[in-house]
Motif scaffolding. Structure first.
Motif, PDB file in Angstrom:
ATOM      1  N   GLN A  19       6.727 -21.004 -10.137  1.00 34.07           N
ATOM      2  CA  GLN A  19       5.331 -20.836 -11.818  1.00 34.07           C
ATOM      3  C   GLN A  19       4.861 -22.520 -11.621  1.00 34.07           C
ATOM      4  N   ALA A  20       4.917 -23.252 -10.765  1.00 37.40           N
ATOM      5  CA  ALA A  20       3.911 -23.908 -10.477  1.00 37.40           C
ATOM      6  C   ALA A  20       2.821 -23.404  -9.936  1.00 37.40           C
ATOM      7  N   ASP A  21       2.903 -22.144  -8.964  1.00 38.57           N
ATOM      8  CA  ASP A  21       1.462 -20.991  -7.918  1.00 38.57           C
ATOM      9  C   ASP A  21       0.750 -21.197  -9.147  1.00 38.57           C
ATOM     10  N   PRO A  22      -0.508 -21.466  -9.135  1.00 41.15           N
ATOM     11  CA  PRO A  22      -1.722 -20.505 -10.107  1.00 41.15           C
ATOM     12  C   PRO A  22      -1.241 -19.181  -9.518  1.00 41.15           C
ATOM     13  N   GLY A  23      -1.446 -18.990  -8.100  1.00 39.95           N
ATOM     14  CA  GLY A  23      -1.492 -17.322  -8.587  1.00 39.95           C
ATOM     15  C   GLY A  23      -0.514 -16.415  -8.996  1.00 39.95           C
ATOM     16  N   ILE A  24       0.932 -16.982  -9.594  1.00 39.36           N
ATOM     17  CA  ILE A  24       1.661 -16.131 -10.584  1.00 39.36           C
ATOM     18  C   ILE A  24       1.686 -16.258 -11.359  1.00 39.36           C
ATOM     19  N   GLU A  25       1.422 -15.346 -12.105  1.00 35.15           N
ATOM     20  CA  GLU A  25       0.828 -14.924 -13.818  1.00 35.15           C
ATOM     21  C   GLU A  25       2.187 -15.631 -13.945  1.00 35.15           C
ATOM     22  N   ARG A  26       3.375 -14.476 -14.123  1.00 32.90           N
ATOM     23  CA  ARG A  26       4.803 -14.658 -14.932  1.00 32.90           C
ATOM     24  C   ARG A  26       5.512 -14.511 -13.590  1.00 32.90           C
ATOM     25  N   VAL A  27       6.717 -15.808 -13.882  1.00 35.01           N
ATOM     26  CA  VAL A  27       8.148 -15.732 -13.050  1.00 35.01           C
ATOM     27  C   VAL A  27       9.478 -15.065 -13.967  1.00 35.01           C
ATOM     28  N   ILE A  28      10.115 -14.531 -14.188  1.00 33.09           N
ATOM     29  CA  ILE A  28      11.154 -14.260 -14.849  1.00 33.09           C
ATOM     30  C   ILE A  28      12.228 -14.409 -14.536  1.00 33.09           C
ATOM     31  N   GLY A  29      12.889 -14.687 -14.267  1.00 34.53           N
ATOM     32  CA  GLY A  29      13.967 -15.423 -14.563  1.00 34.53           C
ATOM     33  C   GLY A  29      15.470 -14.753 -15.010  1.00 34.53           C
ATOM     34  N   VAL A  30      16.338 -13.854 -13.793  1.00 31.75           N
ATOM     35  CA  VAL A  30      17.920 -13.191 -15.021  1.00 31.75           C
ATOM     36  C   VAL A  30      18.825 -13.365 -14.111  1.00 31.75           C
ATOM     37  N   ASP A  31      19.941 -13.358 -14.770  1.00 28.47           N
ATOM     38  CA  ASP A  31      21.571 -13.852 -14.617  1.00 28.47           C
ATOM     39  C   ASP A  31      22.257 -13.436 -15.967  1.00 28.47           C
ATOM     40  N   THR A  32      24.158 -13.564 -15.518  1.00 30.68           N
ATOM     41  CA  THR A  32      24.045 -13.180 -16.798  1.00 30.68           C
ATOM     42  C   THR A  32      24.998 -14.318 -17.221  1.00 30.68           C
ATOM     43  N   VAL A  33      24.431 -14.965 -17.231  1.00 31.75           N
ATOM     44  CA  VAL A  33      24.256 -17.218 -18.446  1.00 31.75           C
ATOM     45  C   VAL A  33      23.448 -17.557 -18.254  1.00 31.75           C
ATOM     46  N   PRO A  34      23.172 -18.093 -19.738  1.00 26.72           N
ATOM     47  CA  PRO A  34      22.111 -18.758 -19.516  1.00 26.72           C
ATOM     48  C   PRO A  34      21.910 -20.013 -18.563  1.00 26.72           C
ATOM     49  N   PRO A  35      20.800 -20.610 -18.704  1.00 27.53           N
ATOM     50  CA  PRO A  35      20.534 -21.643 -17.776  1.00 27.53           C
ATOM     51  C   PRO A  35      21.083 -22.835 -18.021  1.00 27.53           C
ATOM     52  N   THR A  36      21.822 -23.317 -17.282  1.00 25.26           N
ATOM     53  CA  THR A  36      21.806 -25.247 -17.813  1.00 25.26           C
ATOM     54  C   THR A  36      21.209 -26.125 -17.610  1.00 25.26           C
ATOM     55  N   THR A  37      20.339 -25.837 -16.772  1.00 28.41           N
ATOM     56  CA  THR A  37      18.803 -26.592 -16.344  1.00 28.41           C
ATOM     57  C   THR A  37      17.142 -25.906 -17.380  1.00 28.41           C
ATOM     58  N   SER A  38      16.541 -27.251 -17.271  1.00 33.01           N
ATOM     59  CA  SER A  38      15.221 -26.372 -17.751  1.00 33.01           C
ATOM     60  C   SER A  38      14.208 -25.041 -16.777  1.00 33.01           C
ATOM     61  N   LEU A  39      14.145 -24.345 -17.223  1.00 36.80           N
ATOM     62  CA  LEU A  39      13.289 -23.621 -16.282  1.00 36.80           C
ATOM     63  C   LEU A  39      11.531 -23.701 -16.253  1.00 36.80           C
ATOM     64  N   GLY A  40      11.171 -24.912 -17.061  1.00 34.51           N
ATOM     65  CA  GLY A  40       9.618 -24.548 -17.802  1.00 34.51           C
ATOM     66  C   GLY A  40       9.319 -23.209 -18.211  1.00 34.51           C
ATOM     67  N   ARG A  41       8.205 -23.042 -17.461  1.00 32.66           N
ATOM     68  CA  ARG A  41       7.187 -21.742 -18.243  1.00 32.66           C
ATOM     69  C   ARG A  41       7.938 -20.304 -17.709  1.00 32.66           C
ATOM     70  N   THR A  42       9.373 -20.440 -16.735  1.00 35.10           N
ATOM     71  CA  THR A  42       9.983 -19.297 -16.119  1.00 35.10           C
ATOM     72  C   THR A  42      10.807 -17.975 -17.441  1.00 35.10           C
ATOM     73  N   GLU A  43      10.256 -17.629 -17.703  1.00 31.01           N
ATOM     74  CA  GLU A  43      10.594 -16.151 -18.747  1.00 31.01           C
ATOM     75  C   GLU A  43      12.623 -15.658 -18.412  1.00 31.01           C
ATOM     76  N   PHE A  44      13.696 -16.521 -19.052  1.00 31.04           N
ATOM     77  CA  PHE A  44      14.908 -15.790 -18.902  1.00 31.04           C
ATOM     78  C   PHE A  44      14.972 -14.423 -19.823  1.00 31.04           C
ATOM     79  N   VAL A  45      16.290 -14.095 -19.314  1.00 31.79           N
ATOM     80  CA  VAL A  45      16.475 -12.484 -18.961  1.00 31.79           C
ATOM     81  C   VAL A  45      17.842 -12.149 -19.457  1.00 31.79           C
ATOM     82  N   ARG A  46      18.538 -12.586 -20.069  1.00 33.71           N
ATOM     83  CA  ARG A  46      20.256 -12.347 -19.923  1.00 33.71           C
ATOM     84  C   ARG A  46      20.187 -10.980 -19.696  1.00 33.71           C
TER      85      ARG A  46
END
Length: 338
Positions: free
Chosen positions: A27-54
């Motif tokens: 997500q720190a790369d300026p060329g990447i517009e969106r980062v989407i993170g998926v998992d079955t449980v919510p993250p326990t650490t901050s993901l910044g501008r990464t969009e979490f989808v359960r």
């Protein structure tokens, strides 16, 4: 080489340590517009501008996420390396989950790139194996159980996707065992045992990859085009006996069945998940992989060699001191009980 593809990136397994670090790096790369993170449980650490989808990648819902977001790059890190619960559940996540994910990638017209975390465990551990494995070498004895077998199956399904979607850039990364301050795995728990069992008569050669170097390789594979299969490890090797001395661990050589029994006790005494058959074979025969192809492809060398990666792990864990004798006595008493 630079790539124009990595615009919307989906990272699987984002609630685990590796997935979270990769997402934060991308997500720190300026060329990447969106980062989407998926998992079955919510993250326990901050993901910044990464969009979490359960979402569970074992279900067709993952295809809806990829389609709706117009994902063009998938970084597949959602592979379970240590059993949590029944073995069948681990296999479902690793194999069935990968099959669903790859099917979704195949159907998506937006897909351009797939990066897959695999493992050097696909080479197995055997006394008949070559001294060093290159990417085109086949194991003498293919893995028959656990995560190693899952990794072999995952790579087979990835090859099938390559054939069906030859327009995709597909990178498969066979990592040596990760080490570093943030890594928690069956291996790091083994090295943290107060008294470490080793297999009598064996002193295997081991390789490690530092978490920082592993993250950098995954970043480069995502933002650049490097199709193919690559071994990933730090330079050099360590003998198991050298590693244990540097970690200040007391260790006791035992016959393999006794090591397995102690691993079962470790579930109660040290929070271990036991010693899987593939881990036991690795503790007997080790494994060394050749990383020249990766270094030539990226014009890059890892910052940490295997020794330096292990040293950083030891320092971060506060190891390097001999375990107290009373802990040895406690485990020895447990082994002789009954």
């Amino acid at each position: 080489m630079p790539s124009a593809a990595a615009r919307v990136v989906l990272v699987t397994g984002v609630s685990r340590f590796l997935g979270a670090r990769v997402a934060n790096t991308l997500q720190a790369d300026p060329g990447i517009e969106r980062v989407i993170g998926v998992d079955t449980v919510p993250p326990t650490t901050s993901l910044g501008r990464t969009e979490f989808v359960r979402v569970d990648i074992r279900t067709p819902s993952i295809a809806k996420v990829i389609s709706a977001a117009e994902v063009d790059t998938v970084v597949h890190l959602n592979l379970v390396t240590s059993p949590v619960g029944p073995r069948s559940k681990m296999k479902e996540v690793n194999v069935i989950g990968t099959m669903q994910l790859l099917a979704a990638c195949q159907r998506s017209p937006d897909m351009r790139k797939l990066v897959v975390r695999s493992s050097a465990a696909v080479y197995g551990s055997s006394p008949m194996n070559p001294a060093v494995f290159g990417e085109h070498d086949e194991p003498v004895e293919a893995p028959t159980s656990g995560y190693a077998k899952d990794a072999v199956e995952v790579e087979g399904y990835v090859r099938g996707l390559r054939r069906r979607r030859s327009d995709l850039t597909v990178s498969v990364l066979r990592f040596a065992n990760f080490l570093g301050p943030g890594v928690d795995s069956p291996l790091t728990r083994y090295f943290r045992m107060p008294v470490v069992p080793t297999v009598l008569g064996f002193d295997p050669r081991l390789q490690f990859v530092h978490e920082d170097d592993g993250i950098e390789v995954l970043r480069r594979m995502t933002v650049e085009d490097h199709p193919g299969t690559f071994n990933v490890a730090g330079d050099g090797v360590l003998l198991l006996s050298q590693a244990l001395r540097r970690a200040g661990r007391s260790y006791v050589p035992m016959p393999a069945p006794s090591v397995s029994a102690l691993g079962d006790l470790g579930k109660r005494f040290a929070g271990l998940s036991g010693f899987s058959p593939e881990l036991l074979r690795w503790l007997m025969y080790g494994r060394v992989i050749d990383t020249a192809r990766l270094e030539n492809e990226l014009s890059w060398r890892p910052k940490y060699g295997s020794e330096a990666a292990f040293a950083d792990f030891v320092s971060a864990q506060g190891l390097g001191r001999t375990a107290p004798l009373e802990l040895f006595d406690r485990l020895a008493a447990a082994l002789t009980r009954d």
